[in-house]
Design an enzyme around this catalytic site. Structure first.
Site, PDB file in Angstrom:
ATOM      1  N   CYS A 109       0.792  -1.235   0.000  1.00  0.00           N
ATOM      2  CA  CYS A 109       0.000   0.000   0.000  1.00  0.00           C
ATOM      3  C   CYS A 109       0.824   1.284   0.000  1.00  0.00           C
ATOM      4  CB  CYS A 109      -0.937  -0.009   1.196  1.00  0.00           C
ATOM      5  SG  CYS A 109      -1.914  -1.506   1.266  1.00  0.00           S
TER       6      CYS A 109
HETATM    7  C1  UGA Z   1      -1.489   0.459   5.414  1.00  0.00           C
HETATM    8  C2  UGA Z   1      -2.313   1.433   6.270  1.00  0.00           C
HETATM    9  O1  UGA Z   1      -1.774   1.479   7.598  1.00  0.00           O
HETATM   10  C3  UGA Z   1      -3.783   1.020   6.319  1.00  0.00           C
HETATM   11  O2  UGA Z   1      -4.541   1.983   7.046  1.00  0.00           O
HETATM   12  C4  UGA Z   1      -4.316   0.935   4.879  1.00  0.00           C
HETATM   13  O3  UGA Z   1      -5.660   0.507   4.851  1.00  0.00           O
HETATM   14  C5  UGA Z   1      -3.460  -0.044   4.084  1.00  0.00           C
HETATM   15  O4  UGA Z   1      -2.084   0.396   4.107  1.00  0.00           O
HETATM   16  C6  UGA Z   1      -3.973  -0.054   2.665  1.00  0.00           C
HETATM   17  O5  UGA Z   1      -3.903   0.978   2.008  1.00  0.00           O
HETATM   18  O6  UGA Z   1      -4.546  -1.068   2.249  1.00  0.00           O
HETATM   19  P1  UGA Z   1      -0.443  -1.973   5.808  1.00  0.00           P
HETATM   20  O7  UGA Z   1       0.326  -1.701   4.557  1.00  0.00           O
HETATM   21  O8  UGA Z   1      -1.164  -3.261   5.959  1.00  0.00           O
HETATM   22  O9  UGA Z   1      -1.535  -0.819   6.054  1.00  0.00           O
HETATM   23  O10 UGA Z   1       0.584  -1.923   7.041  1.00  0.00           O
HETATM   24  P2  UGA Z   1       1.131  -0.808   8.028  1.00  0.00           P
HETATM   25  O11 UGA Z   1       0.977  -1.296   9.409  1.00  0.00           O
HETATM   26  O12 UGA Z   1       0.579   0.514   7.745  1.00  0.00           O
HETATM   27  O13 UGA Z   1       2.681  -0.822   7.691  1.00  0.00           O
HETATM   28  C7  UGA Z   1       3.189  -0.367   6.449  1.00  0.00           C
HETATM   29  C8  UGA Z   1       4.710  -0.315   6.495  1.00  0.00           C
HETATM   30  O14 UGA Z   1       5.135   0.746   7.353  1.00  0.00           O
HETATM   31  C9  UGA Z   1       5.352  -1.580   7.049  1.00  0.00           C
HETATM   32  O15 UGA Z   1       6.503  -1.872   6.308  1.00  0.00           O
HETATM   33  C10 UGA Z   1       5.699  -1.206   8.469  1.00  0.00           C
HETATM   34  O16 UGA Z   1       6.752  -1.953   9.004  1.00  0.00           O
HETATM   35  C11 UGA Z   1       6.073   0.250   8.302  1.00  0.00           C
HETATM   36  N1  UGA Z   1       5.968   1.045   9.539  1.00  0.00           N
HETATM   37  C12 UGA Z   1       4.759   1.220  10.118  1.00  0.00           C
HETATM   38  C13 UGA Z   1       7.104   1.621  10.081  1.00  0.00           C
HETATM   39  O17 UGA Z   1       8.234   1.482   9.559  1.00  0.00           O
HETATM   40  N2  UGA Z   1       6.977   2.374  11.213  1.00  0.00           N
HETATM   41  C14 UGA Z   1       5.778   2.564  11.818  1.00  0.00           C
HETATM   42  O18 UGA Z   1       5.746   3.289  12.857  1.00  0.00           O
HETATM   43  C15 UGA Z   1       4.648   1.975  11.266  1.00  0.00           C
END
Ligand code: UGA
Length: 456
Positions: free
Chosen positions: A273
C-alpha cells in the site's frame, strides 16, 4: 436480510466477507481465482492473517459465505456490490486499473443479461485515484444502457484496515468514509457498512463526494508514509548525534497534535500500500503538471533507509565472505505478505556485495514460500523454519521484521553464531541492556553513542 456481494477475495474482500458473516449476514464472495474460491468454500483461509482462519472455517460450515467465480450467478440475489479488487502500479507510479475495469465490464454484462433487475448499488473499496469511480467505472457500467443515479447507485468507500490486524480493524473502525453519487447510494452503503460503527458514534461516518473519498484514501496513506519517513530521517540524525530515536519519538508522540502512532523508526516502509499509493499520487500530480516535492522526498528517504540497513551492516562487519542471517522476510510482523518487503531489497544487495551465504527465516511459511519463488534456494541462499538453524554459524544477524518471535530472543539464543558476530537490529526490538555483557555486538538502528558532532 440483505445479501451483500463482495467482489475480490484478497485481504480486503475476504476480511469484509468474514466481518459481515460475523455480523449475521449471508455474503456472496466473487473472485476470478477458482483455487481461492475452492479453498474458501472448503473452509480454508487462503491468506496468512490472524483471526481469519477460524471465521472462514466457521462460515464454510454454516454456509454464510458463498464463494463463487461467477458474478452472473449471484447478480440477482445481491443488491449491493462492494468492489475490493487490487490496484497495482508500476515502478514509475502508473496505476493499473485492469482489475477494476474488468469488474466494471462483468457488472455491465450482468446488467445486459438481466435488464429487468432492480436498483443495485456498486461501491468501490479498491484504492483508486480521483476520478476513477465517476470517470472510468461509471461510463463502463452505463454502456449497458443503465443510468447511474436512476438504475444503479455508485459509491466509493476507501478502506483503512492494516494487514496483520485486518479483522480487528474492520470490526473497530476509526471511521467509515462514504463517497457517493447521490444520497440514495450513500444511504445503502451506510446501512450495510454502518454495522461496524458503534450506534453511539455516528460522527465516525463521513459522507462525501466520490472524488473526495478517493483522495481521502491517498491523503491518509501518504500522511502515514510521511510520518514514517520523517521519523526515519530523525533516526539518522540520532545516529549522527549520539541519541536514541526512540526517546525522541516517545516525547514528540505525547503531543496530541503528533500522536505516538506510526513513529517507529525502522528499515523503511514496505507492503502493498504505502509505496504504491505514494508513487501513484506523486505520478498523478506530475501528470497534471504539479511537482509533489514532499511526496518525492518521502519516497527518496524510504529508499535510502532500505539501503541504510546494508550500510549499518557494512560499518559493523565486512560483507564480502560473511554468512548473514536475515530474520524477517515479510514486510511487517503478523503477515505472510512480502510485497515490497525490506528483505527483497537487502538480499540481492548483500549477495552483490559478496556475502558468502544468506540464511533466511520468517515465522510465516507463506512468506518463505513467496520469497523462494524470487530467490531460489541454492548454495548461497538457504531457508529455515527454525530461528536457531538460521543463526547457526552466522557472522551477522539482521533483524528486518518485528515479529514477536524475534522480540523475545535473548543473548543466549545468539551464542550459536560465529566468533565476533554482530546483530543489526533494524526494528529496534532487542533490549540493549540485555546485550551489554554479551560477546555478540548489538547495533540498533536509530541509536548511537557518537559524540563527534559539536556545533562550531
Ligand atoms: C497500510 C495502512 O496502515 C492502512 O490503514 C491501509 O488501509 C493499508 O495500508 C492499505 O492501504 O490497504 P499496511 O500496509 O497493511 O496498512 O501496514 P502498516 O501497518 O501501515 O505498515 C506499512 C509499512 O510501514 C510496514 O513496512 C511497516 O513496518 C512500516 N511502519 C509502520 C514503520 O516502519 N513504522 C511505523 O511506525 C509503522
Amino acid at each position: 436480510m440483505e445479501v451483500p456481494c463482495i467482489i475480490g477475495a484478497g485481504y480486503v474482500g475476504l476480511t469484509y466477507a468474514a466481518g459481515l458473516a460475523l455480523k449475521g449476514f449471508k455474503v456472496n464472495l466473487v473472485d476470478v481465482n477458482a483455487k481461492i474460491i475452492e479453498k474458501i468454500n472448503s473452509g480454508i483461509c487462503p491468506i496468512d492473517e490472524p483471526k481469519l482462519p477460524d471465521v472462514i472455517k466457521d462460515a464454510a460450515r454454516k454456509k454464510t459465505i458463498r464463494a463463487t467465480t461467477s458474478l452472473m450467478d449471484v447478480f440477482e440475489e445481491s443488491d449491493i456490490f462492494i468492489v475490493c479488487v487490487g490496484t497495482y502500479c508500476d515502478a514509475k507510479g502508473n496505476i493499473d486499473l485492469s482489475h477494476v475495469k474488468s469488474v466494471a465490464k462483468d457488472l455491465k454484462e450482468c446488467f445486459e443479461a438481466k435488464p429487468d433487475v432492480g436498483y443495485k448499488v456498486i461501491c468501490i473499496k479498491s484504492t483508486v485515484l480521483c476520478g476513477t469511480t465517476d470517470g472510468v467505472f461509471q461510463p463502463i457500467l452505463e454502456s449497458s444502457g443503465k443510468v447511474a443515479g436512476r438504475d444503479f447507485g455508485l459509491a466509493m468507500s476507501p478502506e483503512f484496515l492494516k494487514e496483520g490486524s485486518a479483522l480487528d480493524d474492520i470490526l473497530n473502525p476509526d471511521k467509515l468514509v462514504i463517497g457517493g453519487l447521490d444520497a440514495r447510494s450513500i444511504d445503502k452503503v451506510r446501512k450495510l457498512l454502518g454495522v461496524f460503527v458503534p450506534d453511539d458514534m455516528p460522527e465516525r461516518i463521513i459522507e462525501t463526494s466520490l472524488r473526495t473519498a478517493e483522495l481521502i484514501k491517498y491523503a491518509q496513506n501518504s500522511f502515514l508514509a510521511t510520518k514514517i519517513s520523517f521519523i526515519n530521517e530523525i533516526s539518522n540524525f540520532a545516529e549522527l548525534f549520539g541519541v536514541d530515536v526512540g526517546d525522541v519519538a516517545s516525547a514528540i508522540g505525547l503531543d496530541r497534535r503528533i500522536s505516538p502512532y506510526f513513529l517507529n523508526a525502522g528499515p523503511g516502509f514496505g507492503g502493498s500500500c504505502f509505496p504504491k499509493d505514494v508513487r501513484a499520487l506523486y505520478t498523478a500530480g506530475r501528470k497534471m503538471g504539479y511537482s509533489p516535492l514532499l511526496l518525492e522526498a518521502v519516497l527518496q528517504v524510504n529508499s535510502r533507509q532500505k539501503n541504510h540497513v546494508v550500510e549499518l551492516l557494512g560499518w559493523n562487519k565486512e560483507i564480502p565472505g560473511s554468512i548473514i542471517c536475515i530474520l524477517g522476510l515479510s514486510f511487517k510482523a503478523n503477515t505472510g505478505d512480502t510485497r515490497e518487503s525490506v528483505a527483497k531489497t537487502v538480499i540481492p544487495r548483500l549477495l552483490h556485495l559478496g556475502a558468502r551465504e544468506v540464511h533466511l527465516h520468517d515465522p510465516s511459511s507463506h512468506a518463505r514460500e513467496e520469497l523462494k519463488r524470487e530467490f531460489v534456494p541454492d548454495e548461497k541462499i538457504h531457508y529455515h523454519e527454525e530461528i536457531s538453524r538460521a543463526l547457526e554459524n552466522a557472522d551477522v544477524c539482521l533483524i528486518l521484521t518485528d515479529w514477536e518471535h524475534y522480540k523475545n530472543l535473548k543473548p543466549s539464543d545468539f551464542e550459536i553464531m560465529n566468533e565476533n558476530a554482530v546483530i543489526i537490529d533494524a526494528r529496534r526490538i532487542l533490549s540493549r541492556r540485555l546485550f551489554e555483557n554479551s560477546r555478540i555486538k548489538l547495533t540498533t538502528l536509530g541509536f548511537s553513542t557518537n559524540k563527534d558532532f559539536v556545533p562550531s
